[in-house]
Design a protein around this motif. Structure first.
Motif, PDB file in Angstrom:
ATOM      1  N   VAL A 139       0.851  -1.181   0.000  1.00 58.24           N
ATOM      2  CA  VAL A 139       0.000   0.000   0.000  1.00 58.24           C
ATOM      3  C   VAL A 139       0.893   1.239   0.000  1.00 58.24           C
ATOM      4  CG1 VAL A 139      -1.765   1.313   1.245  1.00 58.24           C
ATOM      5  CG2 VAL A 139      -1.842  -1.197   1.219  1.00 58.24           C
ATOM      6  N   GLY A 140       0.602   2.158  -0.899  1.00 59.01           N
ATOM      7  CA  GLY A 140       1.313   3.434  -0.908  1.00 59.01           C
ATOM      8  C   GLY A 140       0.604   4.458  -0.028  1.00 59.01           C
ATOM      9  N   SER A 180       4.815  12.606  -3.576  1.00 59.69           N
ATOM     10  CA  SER A 180       4.037  13.530  -4.398  1.00 59.69           C
ATOM     11  C   SER A 180       2.980  12.749  -5.162  1.00 59.69           C
ATOM     12  CB  SER A 180       4.959  14.264  -5.387  1.00 59.69           C
ATOM     13  OG  SER A 180       5.534  13.338  -6.304  1.00 59.69           O
ATOM     14  N   ARG A 181       2.086  13.510  -5.801  1.00 62.02           N
ATOM     15  CA  ARG A 181       1.064  12.888  -6.629  1.00 62.02           C
ATOM     16  C   ARG A 181       1.690  12.152  -7.818  1.00 62.02           C
ATOM     17  NH1 ARG A 181      -4.308  12.181  -5.033  1.00 62.02           N
ATOM     18  NH2 ARG A 181      -4.639  13.662  -3.329  1.00 62.02           N
ATOM     19  N   LEU A 201       2.699   8.841  -6.607  1.00 68.34           N
ATOM     20  CA  LEU A 201       1.509   8.000  -6.445  1.00 68.34           C
ATOM     21  C   LEU A 201       1.083   7.442  -7.795  1.00 68.34           C
ATOM     22  CD1 LEU A 201      -1.567   8.832  -4.240  1.00 68.34           C
ATOM     23  CD2 LEU A 201      -1.879   7.978  -6.556  1.00 68.34           C
ATOM     24  N   HIS A 202       1.057   8.309  -8.801  1.00 71.75           N
ATOM     25  CA  HIS A 202       0.665   7.875 -10.144  1.00 71.75           C
ATOM     26  C   HIS A 202       1.603   6.786 -10.662  1.00 71.75           C
ATOM     27  CE1 HIS A 202       0.628   8.047 -14.556  1.00 71.75           C
ATOM     28  NE2 HIS A 202      -0.670   8.336 -14.436  1.00 71.75           N
ATOM     29  N   ASP A 203       2.894   6.982 -10.474  1.00 71.12           N
ATOM     30  CA  ASP A 203       3.872   6.011 -10.971  1.00 71.12           C
ATOM     31  C   ASP A 203       3.768   4.685 -10.220  1.00 71.12           C
ATOM     32  OD1 ASP A 203       4.798   7.859 -12.793  1.00 71.12           O
ATOM     33  OD2 ASP A 203       6.461   8.538 -11.521  1.00 71.12           O
ATOM     34  N   ALA A 232      -3.300   3.126  -2.916  1.00 66.85           N
ATOM     35  CA  ALA A 232      -2.590   4.247  -2.299  1.00 66.85           C
ATOM     36  C   ALA A 232      -3.585   5.047  -1.468  1.00 66.85           C
ATOM     37  CB  ALA A 232      -1.939   5.142  -3.357  1.00 66.85           C
ATOM     38  N   VAL A 233      -3.142   5.483  -0.287  1.00 62.31           N
ATOM     39  CA  VAL A 233      -3.962   6.285   0.620  1.00 62.31           C
ATOM     40  C   VAL A 233      -3.358   7.680   0.687  1.00 62.31           C
ATOM     41  CG1 VAL A 233      -4.899   6.485   2.959  1.00 62.31           C
ATOM     42  CG2 VAL A 233      -4.537   4.212   1.949  1.00 62.31           C
ATOM     43  N   ALA A 234      -4.174   8.705   0.423  1.00 64.23           N
ATOM     44  CA  ALA A 234      -3.681  10.085   0.380  1.00 64.23           C
ATOM     45  C   ALA A 234      -4.386  10.925   1.445  1.00 64.23           C
ATOM     46  CB  ALA A 234      -3.905  10.687  -1.008  1.00 64.23           C
TER      47      ALA A 234
END
Length: 373
Positions: free
Chosen positions: A54-55, A86-87, A90-92, A102-104
């Protein structure tokens, strides 16, 4: 007793057993693959989602975001928590399948929680793995909900209390092996039973010995019994090995009676043998028989309820499952292993298989007699 008929029947049974077992490679094929499939399915094939990454994109760095991340890291299903900066990271991470979710947290997450305002957590999932993503989303949502319940105490200063009692009958800990292992007796048994039976008559034609059967003193029913006996014995042997290994190696309880289970298994194998004999009688070569058994076995497994519930299928497809013996024996196998299925329930699922066996074996006899004339 008609001793000449007994001798003829014994001779054809020995002949068919010898045809199946005389080749060392054939003997290994009958024993090794079922055991290998049992262990592969038992240990590797599972619909449970474990050991996933999990990110976490934490732009808050507050006490409550730290609490959520700590609980995610402490979950027995989570392998690693990957810190994202960074976003773009997360995207990568999602795009490269480094994490399944991923949890932001935004910069005001903990402040909103302390102020009693609505605090949002964004969960981003890898939709390419839709089923696993839904399960992971459930895990993460449960963790976040538990933290939210502790973050908003009641006015009297005590944390809100919710009493929930969940009981899972027949599989208290929701062990996936408890669900899948009884079904493997049905699925692997069907694959082996159909494959062995489908080769019998086709092998005679391909080897040129079918004409010898036609001029032999053997009657049609004696030939059919001789060809039915080896797959029945091999199926019972493999099933017995499974019954010994499943409770001892995999820890799946056997709560029901084998006294009722074995007669139902014999009827199930006879229904498979009837289908296999139909395929074999209609085939001229062993390759055609193999393709025919594959054509029958795959839809039978898919329509058995092993992978997907029959209730989830369209109504017309549910009607098709009525003629599928795997459907009935799967209920018996799971019931005998997990819930001590009574004799009347076993009988209620055995007589449809007996009817299928009667129809298929009778049709096989008629076709076989027509081919011999």
């Amino acid at each position: 007793m008609d001793w000449p008929a007994v001798h003829r029947l014994w001779a054809i049974i020995l002949k068919e057993l010898w045809a199946v077992l005389r080749d060392p490679k054939s003997r290994a094929t009958l024993i090794a693959p079922p055991l290998l499939q049992l262990f592969v399915f038992g240990f590797a094939a599972t619909l449970e989602v474990k050991n996933f990454d999990v990110g976490v994109l934490d732009q808050d760095h507050g006490v409550w975001s730290h609490e959520v991340v700590s609980r995610i890291a402490g979950s027995p299903n989570v392998r690693h928590v990957v810190a994202l900066r960074s976003r773009a990271d997360l995207h990568d991470a999602i795009n490269n399948q480094e994490v399944i979710a991923a949890v932001a947290f935004d910069a005001r997450f903990s402040a909103d929680v302390l102020a009693g305002n609505t605090a949002e957590v964004q969960i981003i999932l890898d939709g390419r793995r839709s089923n696993a993503s839904q399960i992971v989303a459930g895990y993460l949502s449960q963790i976040i909900s538990s933290v939210a319940a502790e973050a908003h105490p009641r006015p009297d200063g005590h944390a809100p209390v919710t009493w929930t009692t969940v009981t899972h009958w027949f599989n208290p800990n929701l062990e996936y092996q408890w669900f899948v292992m009884p079904g493997l007796i049905v699925v692997i048994g069907s694959l082996m039973g159909l494959a062995i039976t489908a080769q019998s008559v086709a092998r005679e034609r391909e080897l040129g010995s079918f004409d010898q059967l036609m001029v032999s003193p053997l009657r049609v029913h004696e030939i059919l019994i001789g060809k039915m006996t080896p797959p029945l014995l091999i199926g019972l042997f493999n099933a017995t090995v499974y019954i010994l290994l499943i409770p001892t190696v995999f820890g799946v309880p056997l709560t029901g009676s084998l006294l009722f289970f074995y007669p139902a298994m014999i009827v199930y194998l006879l229904s498979l043998i009837g289908v296999g004999m139909l395929v074999s009688t209609l085939s001229y070569t062993q390759q055609q028989a193999f393709l025919g058994s594959f054509l029958v076995s795959v839809p039978a497994v898919l329509l058995s309820g092993f992978a997907t519930p029959i209730d989830n299928m369209p109504a017309w497809l549910q009607a098709v499952t009525v003629i599928n013996p795997l459907r009935y024996f799967l209920i018996i196998s799971e019931g005998v292993f997990l819930k001590n299925m009574p004799a009347d329930a076993i009988l209620a699922n055995t007589w449809p298989m007996a009817l299928i066996a009667l129809v298929t074996l009778s049709a096989s006899a008629v076709l076989f007699r027509a081919r011999m004339e």
